[in-house]
Design an enzyme around this catalytic site. Sequence first.
Site, mmCIF file in Angstrom:
data_model
loop_
_atom_site.group_PDB
_atom_site.id
_atom_site.type_symbol
_atom_site.label_atom_id
_atom_site.label_comp_id
_atom_site.label_asym_id
_atom_site.label_seq_id
_atom_site.Cartn_x
_atom_site.Cartn_y
_atom_site.Cartn_z
ATOM 1 C CD1 TRP A 130 0.508 -6.173 -1.186
ATOM 2 C CD2 TRP A 130 0.959 -7.291 -2.978
ATOM 3 N NE1 TRP A 130 0.631 -7.290 -0.628
ATOM 4 C CE2 TRP A 130 1.008 -8.157 -1.878
ATOM 5 C CE3 TRP A 130 1.316 -8.017 -4.074
ATOM 6 C CZ2 TRP A 130 1.258 -9.794 -1.860
ATOM 7 C CZ3 TRP A 130 1.448 -9.219 -4.160
ATOM 8 C CH2 TRP A 130 1.543 -10.073 -3.096
ATOM 9 C CG ASP A 211 -1.912 -8.949 -8.738
ATOM 10 O OD1 ASP A 211 -2.447 -9.757 -8.819
ATOM 11 O OD2 ASP A 211 -1.214 -8.283 -7.915
ATOM 12 C CE LYS A 246 -5.227 -12.358 -0.101
ATOM 13 N NZ LYS A 246 -4.509 -11.172 0.735
#
Length: 396
Positions: A130, A211, A246
């Site tokens: 990312w 993560d 999310k």
Amino acid sequence: MFQTLDRLSPDAILGLMAQFRADPAAQKVDLGVGVYRDLAGNTPVLECVRRAERRVLEAQTTKSYVAAAGREEFNRAVEALVLGDAHPAVRERRARTAQAPGGCGALRLGAELIRAAAPATTVHVSDPTWGNHTPLLGSSGLKLERYPYYDAPSHELRFAAMLERLDRAAPGDVVLVHACCHNPTGADLSMDQWQALTGLLARRRLTPFLDLAYQGFGADLIEDVAGVRLVTSTLPESLVAVSFSKNLGLYRERVGAIITVSESETRADAVQSHVLQIARSIYSMPPDHGAAIAACILADAALKDAWIGELAAMRGRIQEMRALLARRLRAVTRDGSFDFIERQRGMFSLLGVSSAVVDALRTRHHIYMLSDSRMNLAGITPENAAYVAQAVAAER
Ligand SMILES: Cc1ncc(COP(=O)(O)O)c(C=O)c1O
């Protein structure tokens, strides 16, 4: 003083969003920005969040400060959700959790903690990873290196090369691993691969930094943290950055947490004291509203059930759109070269085309994705899937 500062080039994702908004074409498709979208293209407020939010507002009697660690009931609930109650580090009181401003806040706290403990540490991140990992971890002054992770032409993990590279990392180095729904590739480790990685981390005395930004978007709330639970219960020390942006759709409320696991209860207290001091020195305290909502949902069986249902619907929609796009691509290309889209997980996959093709898709077909060809599959709908497939087939 400010005369020394030249204007920076705009953030690539924000620039792409602005371009999409300004595009007057009637048929345009946004596969760029990394937020969930429903069939109508909206990023909805979850119903469980609306219900919890009403309760939170009714029960609230003060806006006074909470604490550098945020809400205790939130932290307990996050630990239970991520590690599970049977986790040895939880039983032995070696885990500590601090609320953080989103997953980004948690990643930055983790980076600053690593820097405080061992300033010369190198953090190994996946290639690719990312885009925000580099500034978030690198700005704390830590050295970053990349380990092979994904082979774009074959759409497969480079697991042997990953292990071979990490086997040469210096003892004490940190390895950042995406817990599930890898961003940007959608390619995750199998349980056998998590086992092998855990063995290597233990043998080479490397510290895992996990993560976790998409718990529930891959398979379900439990399976998506199987790797996290394996690593954190096997290794003496680890860090987990958690995001609820999310899976609870709480993006702008900035809800996240950093979990640390230490060798002993005493060491865990010492580590947490540093995490809190770092938080104090950056932003003092995390915002409360979103964490209060998350804590309310996680503490109430009916709200939690409602959340699990809404999460399953989001996950199901993404999986359906993956299958649909792969099917449409198979129909127009008459081969299976895009079947990988259906096999991968989470919101993202790399289409695997050159940046020239990405440009052509944008300028000729008004289809927007990141320059490395990362697509957000939540931008696909039954109405646009055939259009996207035809454009990809024409330009690839
Ligand atoms: C891999 C990964 N980690 C962490 C985050 C953190 O998100 P946030 O700070 O919005 O919670 C994201 C969000 O896109 C992500 O994709």
